[in-house]
Structure formats: C-alpha cells, structure tokens
Write a protein that holds these residues in place. Sequence first.
Motif, PDB file in Angstrom:
ATOM      1  N   ARG A 197      -2.821   4.575   5.132  1.00 22.79           N
ATOM      2  CA  ARG A 197      -1.605   5.393   5.124  1.00 22.79           C
ATOM      3  C   ARG A 197      -1.552   6.190   3.825  1.00 22.79           C
ATOM      4  N   ALA A 198      -1.293   7.524   3.932  1.00 23.90           N
ATOM      5  CA  ALA A 198      -1.349   8.335   2.715  1.00 23.90           C
ATOM      6  C   ALA A 198      -0.311   9.443   2.744  1.00 23.90           C
ATOM      7  N   LEU A 212       1.189  10.083  -2.543  1.00 21.33           N
ATOM      8  CA  LEU A 212       0.257   9.052  -2.999  1.00 21.33           C
ATOM      9  C   LEU A 212      -1.206   9.458  -2.883  1.00 21.33           C
ATOM     10  N   ILE A 234      -4.736   7.642  -4.307  1.00 20.83           N
ATOM     11  CA  ILE A 234      -5.752   7.052  -3.423  1.00 20.83           C
ATOM     12  C   ILE A 234      -7.109   7.696  -3.689  1.00 20.83           C
ATOM     13  N   LYS A 274      -2.356  -2.017  -0.472  1.00 25.67           N
ATOM     14  CA  LYS A 274      -0.946  -1.784  -0.823  1.00 25.67           C
ATOM     15  C   LYS A 274      -0.414  -0.479  -0.236  1.00 25.67           C
ATOM     16  N   TYR A 275      -1.351   0.428   0.129  1.00 22.24           N
ATOM     17  CA  TYR A 275      -0.894   1.674   0.778  1.00 22.24           C
ATOM     18  C   TYR A 275      -0.702   1.463   2.271  1.00 22.24           C
TER      19      TYR A 275
END
Lengths: 556, 161
Positions: free
Chosen positions: B92-93, B97, B101, B140-141
């Motif tokens: 997930r981005a 963020l 990443i 954590k993402y």
Amino acid sequence: MRMKGAQVLVELLKKEGVECIFGYPGGAVLDIYDALFDTPEIRHILVRHEQGAAHAADGYARTTGKVGVCIATSGPGATNLVTGLATAYMDSIPIVALTGQVFTHLIGKDSFQEADTTGITMPITKHNFLVTNAEDLPHVIREAFYIASSGRPGPVLVDLPRDVQQKMIELVYPEKIKIPGYRPTYKGHAKQIKLAAEAIGEAKRPLLYVGGGVIASGASEVLFELATKADIPVVHTLMGKGAFPESHPLSLGMLGMHGTYWANKAVMRCDLLIAVGARFDDRVTGKLDTFAPHARIIHIDIDPAEIGKNVKPHIPIVGDARMVLAEIVKRLEPMTHPEWHEEIAQWKREYTPKYRESKKLLPHQVIERIYEKTKHLDTIVVTDVGQHQMWAAQKYPREKPRTWASSGGLGTMGYGLPASIGAQVGNPDKTVILISGDGSIFMKIQELVTAVNYCLPIKIFVMNNEFLGMVRQWQGCLYRGRYSCTRLVNPDIARVAQAFGAVGISVTTKDELDRAIDEALKTQDRPALVDCHIEEEENVLPFVPPGKSLDEMILE
Amino acid sequence: MEHIIAVLVENKPRVLARVASLFARRGYNIESLAVGPTQDPSISRITLVVTGNEHVLEQITKQLYKLIEVIKVGDFANTPVVDRELALIKVRAPSNLRGEIAQTAEIFRARIVDVDEESLIVEVTGTPDKIDALEQLLRKYGIIEMTRTGRIALARGSQSL
Ligand SMILES: Cc1ncc(C[n+]2csc(CCOP(=O)(O)OP(=O)(O)O)c2C)c(N)n1
Ligand SMILES: [Mg+2]
C-alpha cells in the motif's frame, strides 16, 4: 516395414525373447490382443484378475530369471495391477507391465476407464512410461526391458494410449540404448574389495548375511566358493533362501524375526558381518541399535541407496554381488575357524525346538512330510503370507537359487496361487509346490480357474488353522489374547477346489496326509489342492517380538 | 541444517512429480523448490533447499539418483555459492509515503516495477534473509500480496555440476 503400433509392440516383445504373457483383455488393449492373435510364438495366459497377472509374471521371473510380462486394460485393469507391481518392486523382481490407456486426446478428461496409471504406479515401479508419440514406442519398449532387468531389477510399466497402438509406424529395433541418468555400477571399487578381503582375513568370527540380491545377480556359485574357502557360516533372509544350500554344514538357516536360534545368536556374536544383496530390513534386524553389536560390517549392494540407509557399514561396496564376491575370493587364502564353529555347535546343542503332542496335525509336521515326499524331485516352492510362510521357510530347505518364491518385502497375501501359476508356466518340467493358508488362498482363489484351464499340475497345500494365524499369534503375544476378527469360518476348501475342476482332498491325520501327497504328486493334468486341517493355535517360533533385539527370542 | 541441492534432470513430463513424490514418500522436507530450463534444452535444473543432517542428505542424494531421469545431483554443502531468490511485493502506497518506500527499496537495491494510485510493486532479489528484512520493513505500510520464487544457486568459480 510399417505396421500398427500394437504389431510393432508384439514384434519387439519377440525380439526381447518374451515367450509368454499373463494378461486380461479390455477395451484399451484391443489392438494389442488383436496383434497377439497372429502371434503363436508368444503364449498368452488368461488369468481371472489382473493382480493375478502381475503376480504370475513375478513368479515366472523369480523362478526363471527372465523378465515377466503382464498386460491389463486401462482404468480398472491397470489399478488391479497395483498390488502385484508393489510386491515385485519391494522384492526387486523384473517385470514389464503393459497397460492400455484412453486415446491421447481424451487423457485428462475423466474419459471412460481413464485412470492416471503412471501417476498411480510412480512410487511402486522402478520406472514408468506414458507413450504419447507412437514413434517413441520402439525405444520405450527396449528401455523398459533394459531398466527392468539391469542394475537392481524391478517392475517397469508402459502405458499405451489406444491411438499409439493404432498408428502406423516403422518397425525398428533400436540397437543402442541412451539413458543419460541410468548407469548401474557393476564392478566394485578395487580399494574397497581389498579392504573387505583383509577384514575377512583378520576376522575370528565372520558371518555371511545373504539376501535376494545374491539370487538376482546369479552369485550363488561364487558365494559358495567364498564361504567354503574362507570357512564362513551363512545366514540368509527370506528372499535369500536358495542362495546357499541349506543342507550344507555352513548354512545356519534364516535369520530375523522367525530365524533359527543359532542364526540369530551368530549375528549377535560375530565380529565381521558380510551383508551381500540384503538390506537390513526391520524384520531381519530387530532392534537396530543392538544388531550385530560386535561386528564390523561389509555391505555389498548394487543399489548405492541401500548402503547406509539402515546401517552404516564400515566397508561399503557398491557393485554386482557376483562380480564383487569373485574379486574378494581371488584375494583370499583358504582358512578355517574351528573355535567359531564350536560356539555355533554349542547353540545348536542347547536349543532344539520342542513341539507339543497333539492329536491334530502340527504345521511343522505337515511341511516336513511334504518335504520328505518331494525332496527327490526337482521342486519349486511358492508360499503365501502368514505363519505357513514361515513354517515353509523353516522346514522346507532349498539348495538352489530360483527354487523359492515368496512375497518378502510387501508380504502380500494372495501372492501364492498366481505366482505358482507363473512358476509352473515358466518351468513346465518341475514340480511346483504352493504352501498357502486358509486366509491367503481366498485372496486369489479365482486363479484356480486359470490353473485348471491350462492344466497346470501345481500341488497346493493349504495349512488350514481356521485363523488368520499370524495376526492371531500377535494378538496372542502382544494383545493379551484378544482375538479380534481373526477367526475364519471357511467353506470346505477341498470341495471348493473340486468345483473349480481341480483335485481336492481334505486331511486331518498323518496317514491321510501321506496318501494325499501321493495323490497330488500323481496328478499331472490339473492342480491338486490338499486342505490340511492343522492345530489351530500353534505359534511360529522362535519369535523376536517387534522392536526387540535378536537375542530376545521367544522360544516356547 | 539447511542444504541447497541442484538436480539436473531430463526435460520430460512428470519429472518434477517424480522428484516431489520421492520427497513426500520418504518424508524429506523441502523448504524451497525452483525449476527451469538450462543452456541445454533437453535438460532442466531443479534447485531444492532441504533440511536434515548429513545422513538424510546422503540418502536424499542417493534416492534422487535412483530416479531414471535424474542425470546429476549436486550438493553445495562445501562449496561457496551464489544463491538468489526473487520476490514481488505489492505494498500500500498513498502518495505521501511513496518517497519513503522508494528510499527503503533503494537500500535493498530493490526496484519499483509497477505503480498505481494506491500501491506499488517492489521487485527484490537476494538471499532469503535480505528478502525477509525488506518484507519486515514494508509490513508497516501494509503488504497487499506478495510472492517469492524458490531459491536458485550456482557454485562460484568456473566449474559446473
Ligand atoms: C493382502 C494382505 N492383507 C492383510 C495382511 C495381514 N496379514 C498378514 S498374515 C495374515 C494372516 C494370514 O492368514 P493365513 O493365510 O490363514 O495364514 P496363517 O498365518 O494362518 O498361516 C494377515 C491377515 C497381509 N499380509 N496381506
Ligand atoms: Mg490360517
């Protein structure tokens, strides 16, 4: 010359020297059977169940040394072969099994009588092939026979779709075989052979432990030479029966769970154990950690994977038993071990099996009688599985290889009757004796039809104890006598035999037994079955309970 | 002990099934498996990571050799090797963020091979430890899904199996 795949197959079978095939027809092998119709050179024996075909091919192979061949149709025909293939695989018996398969375009569609035969038989064959391209057929057949009979022998299955059987192809006989990953090692490593010869030279209490590999490799003569030249006593496995003459003073008989007292004692006491073509099976070793505790171990086997599988030998030798033993013999000086023999003689004196008195026939007496009355003949002994198998092994000595056929590794009840059919077909001039049980005989009783149809004069002795005796024995010794489901209620087995067209005789006394044996031996045009009513709750002794060490034998 | 075994086999149907069936029926553990062609189209290479002591390893090797279509078995126990695994990790981005990443990926020499509004696919090769480490950091993402290949290996230097 171009011809149908099925005809090419039959021509190639002739080339391989196949004289007889055991089989059962069906839709997916119609073309093969059509080709066989024009092939008088190959005798087809029609069995009554495909499992019988596989066991018959196995019995033929064990007693002739040739590759046994069986045929079954696709689906249920092929699945019926499974037990026979697994039996042959466990005992390293060369068989080529031919199975029909549905048309290649129908494979994978759950077509009528489709089964994944190569998938099912993968773990119980040495190798198998699904021929999807008719042009591959000649190579595959050649390779199948080569793989089955070379190295460590075993069953090979060839699955033949209908269109492969029908396609017109060129008849070629591939002279060369090219299998990059298959190169059995026959010649033993010179350094290892030297070490083995030295170890034999140094040993004070050497012992030969011989298995089916000696028979497979034709090593009996050189084994005899080794044992007599170096004065080494011999113990054999169930599969090794006949590898060394049991009447010879150096033979200590069978070892293991139901081995002789002195054979097991000798294993526990020897300082050098020479294992030849044997695989340290749990039925042989008992508790592994205490097996041959004082011995250095030489292990000779053609299959590298057997070496170190159960026992780590001090001197491993990968190679063909006959070739390796011949090399070892060359390096040995004649020697004797009088003290070792004296120790063995002591064991023989301290234990003689005692049998109780009984009005009923006792199993060992029956086998001894059969032996007495047939020992002058050229015999082959086949057994089923159970107590009677062990009594036969203990009480019917064998002098020559390939005169004994018994399902050792898989312990397949029902093996006996079809295997004796194969043995008799392959050895028409020998007297084939089947020792069966009242449980085992009914596993493949339908093959009595086959034996009658082909006028096979097999002498069948049913050791009728009205029990699944071997299981009852375990229940008696290990489950406090709770005989769960081992009592058999049998029909009159002699009359069953008569109904099949065989001679059937029922005996309860020694005199009757003697007369019945004579009658059976006289019968030359069909099988004769003698139903021997024996003492019901006799145990096989000695008995090393599972997990116990070989010197923890129950003797009475 | 973990061992890498490379098996050269004839490139024929069912060979993989034979190898897998052997491991299953003999009770050997396979940690990872990778199969692919070699420079010779008639030969495939199967790389297995197995666990077991020396005795088990010896049996595995010998049993593999019993398969007719197995040509060569190489055990890298005492050989320096280059071994690699490949992973694709969809994470997930959200736009705020992405930079972070991408930086994390950079440290692992991983590449971003697909991007959309909400996610990225990160491609990473390396030893299993390295991939584990990256996976840990990306957790954590939010990992949407991921896939890893079996390990492959070649001995260092010029000799071959
Ligand atoms: C096909 C098959 N099913 C079951 C067994 C297990 N089993 C081993 S011996 C035995 C009893 C055999 O009975 P029988 O043939 O009467 O021989 P006995 O032991 O009584 O001499 C059984 C059931 C087996 N070996 N094979
Ligand atoms: Mg019985």
